[in-house]
Design a protein around this motif. Structure first.
Motif, short mmCIF file in Angstrom:
data_model
loop_
_atom_site.label_atom_id
_atom_site.label_comp_id
_atom_site.label_asym_id
_atom_site.label_seq_id
_atom_site.Cartn_x
_atom_site.Cartn_y
_atom_site.Cartn_z
N TYR A 87 0.84 -1.19 0.00
CA TYR A 87 0.00 0.00 0.00
C TYR A 87 0.89 1.25 0.00
O TYR A 87 1.59 1.53 0.97
N LEU A 88 0.86 1.95 -1.12
CA LEU A 88 1.60 3.20 -1.27
C LEU A 88 0.73 4.36 -0.83
O LEU A 88 -0.45 4.42 -1.18
N THR A 89 1.30 5.29 -0.08
CA THR A 89 0.53 6.44 0.39
C THR A 89 0.35 7.44 -0.74
O THR A 89 1.31 7.88 -1.37
N ALA A 90 -0.93 7.79 -0.98
CA ALA A 90 -1.23 8.78 -2.02
C ALA A 90 -1.36 10.17 -1.43
O ALA A 90 -0.80 11.13 -1.94
N SER A 91 -2.11 10.28 -0.34
CA SER A 91 -2.28 11.59 0.29
C SER A 91 -2.80 11.41 1.71
O SER A 91 -3.39 10.38 2.04
N ARG A 92 -2.57 12.43 2.52
CA ARG A 92 -3.07 12.45 3.89
C ARG A 92 -3.98 13.65 4.08
O ARG A 92 -3.66 14.75 3.63
N HIS A 93 -5.10 13.40 4.72
CA HIS A 93 -6.06 14.46 4.99
C HIS A 93 -6.15 14.61 6.52
O HIS A 93 -6.75 13.77 7.20
N SER A 94 -5.53 15.65 7.03
CA SER A 94 -5.42 15.83 8.48
C SER A 94 -6.61 16.63 9.03
O SER A 94 -7.16 17.50 8.35
N SER A 95 -6.95 16.32 10.25
CA SER A 95 -7.95 17.06 11.03
C SER A 95 -9.26 17.23 10.27
O SER A 95 -9.79 18.33 10.12
N VAL A 96 -9.78 16.10 9.78
CA VAL A 96 -11.08 16.12 9.10
C VAL A 96 -12.11 15.43 9.98
O VAL A 96 -11.77 14.61 10.83
N LEU A 97 -13.38 15.76 9.76
CA LEU A 97 -14.46 15.07 10.45
C LEU A 97 -14.82 13.83 9.67
O LEU A 97 -14.96 13.87 8.43
N ALA A 98 -14.98 12.70 10.36
CA ALA A 98 -15.22 11.44 9.68
C ALA A 98 -16.23 10.60 10.45
O ALA A 98 -16.33 10.68 11.68
N VAL A 99 -16.96 9.79 9.68
CA VAL A 99 -17.90 8.82 10.25
C VAL A 99 -17.66 7.48 9.58
O VAL A 99 -17.08 7.42 8.49
#
Length: 363
Positions: A294-306
């Motif tokens: 699994y290669l990292t494509a992008s990181r999304h920090s401090s988001v709201l998630a469910v």
């Protein structure tokens, strides 16, 4: 609470939510049930502020990396400094078995019952080294002699009489002819310790042509990476690796090829990517095995998630979540905008969505 999640790119909302119903995914929330006579209390999960990581899953092979051919009558072969020089003429009287590891100073094979030892370096032995000769190949030899415990000479580019004396001592200890010189074919040169992959000759054969193939001694993961994902392969980047036994481990990209190749017309163009594995004990006894990386494509920090399962498809299009305000409050559907999907979770935004909001998830 912050947590990091990962999933393959291309996860679609359609895969997460079937029609107007729920998907089977997500985290456990506050599960509850009503009394036998009262209404059933829905299972819920809290909206979290977290980091979601998008990844691309690619196929890899766990093994010992590329093989290099060692030839008896060659003064070096293979690219990238991984070729070996060997002995021409005579009869092969011993060859190591596949899987054997050979370190500096140990015999790579024997000709006429004389050892042909391994030395470390990048320069093949292309000429006879003897007193009066100067050059980088002399320095390479003297570094090997010093590493093997022989002294009495300066480690430099000059082959002096003192160097010749040390060579004679080493040859005597090895059971080689004590000439004080190193002629082409009397040693094998490789960058480091080697591991025998396959025999190409047999004991009793003439010592000419390919004798064996070898690899490095450390298991790595190699990937023939589609060039469209090349931007995701950065040297030093951390990757996750799923192993055949169901376990997983981490690795670090150590090399990204600069030459793109296409094996067949109907196959993608690829570059070779090498991944070093951190926790080698986790690899078990695998010699060569398929793995998923699994290669990292992008990181999304401090988001709201469910949890993805909390999404419901709205009749007019788009998605919403069912918000629970309290034990006796009615469940209400709130429209949300979705962002990145990542392993069971999805980024959501909306005017009625905040960290800690309780949403219904499938029981």
């Amino acid at each position: 609470m912050r947590r990091s999640r990962a999933v393959a790119l291309g996860v679609l909302a359609l895969a997460a939510v079937g029609g107007a119903g729920f998907a089977t995914a997500g985290l456990g929330g506050g599960h509850g049930s009503g009394s036998s006579g009262g209404p059933k209390v829905p299972a819920t999960a809290s909206v979290e502020r977290t980091t979601l990581t998008e990844t691309q899953k690619v196929d890899g092979t766990l093994g010992y990396g590329d093989t290099t051919s060692l030839s008896a009558a060659s003064s070096g072969g293979g690219g990238g400094g991984r070729g070996g020089s060997g002995s021409g003429g005579g009869t092969i009287t011993w060859l190591p078995s596949p899987g054997a590891k050979i370190a500096r100073g140990e015999a790579a094979y024997r000709v006429n019952n004389r050892p042909v030892p391994l030395l470390y370096g990048k320069l093949p032995l292309y000429r006879t080294l003897k007193a009066g000769v100067t050059g980088s190949d002399v320095l390479q030899l003297e570094r090997n002699l010093a590493a093997l415990g022989y002294g009495g000479f300066d480690v430099d580019k000059e082959y002096t009489s003192a160097t010749a004396d040390a060579v004679r001592e080493w040859q005597d200890d090895m059971g080689m002819d004590e000439t004080g010189q190193i002629a082409p074919g009397t040693v094998v040169v490789a960058p480091d310790e080697i591991r025998v992959a396959e025999r190409r000759a047999q004991v009793g054969d003439r010592a000419s042509g390919p004798l064996l193939t070898y690899t490095g001694t450390t298991r790595v993961v190699t990937i023939d990476l589609d060039v469209k994902y090349q931007r995701l392969a950065k040297i030093g980047a951390t990757v996750s690796i799923d192993l055949p036994d169901g376990g997983s481990t981490k690795g670090t990209i150590s090399d990204v090829g600069k030459v793109a190749t296409q094996a067949k017309a109907d196959q993608p163009t690829t570059v070779k990517v090498t991944v070093e594995v951190g926790r080698r004990r986790s690899l078990g006894g695998y010699d060569k095995a398929p793995v998923e990386v699994y290669l990292t494509a992008s990181r999304h920090s401090s988001v709201l998630a469910v949890p993805v399962g909390a999404l419901v498809a709205l009749p007019g299009g788009g998605y919403g979540v069912q918000v629970v305000s309290g034990p006796s409050a009615p469940v209400r559907t709130v429209k949300v905008d979705t962002g990145v999907f990542a392993q069971g979770e999805v980024e959501v935004t909306g005017s009625d969505i905040a960290e800690g909001t309780k949403v219904v998830v499938p029981a």
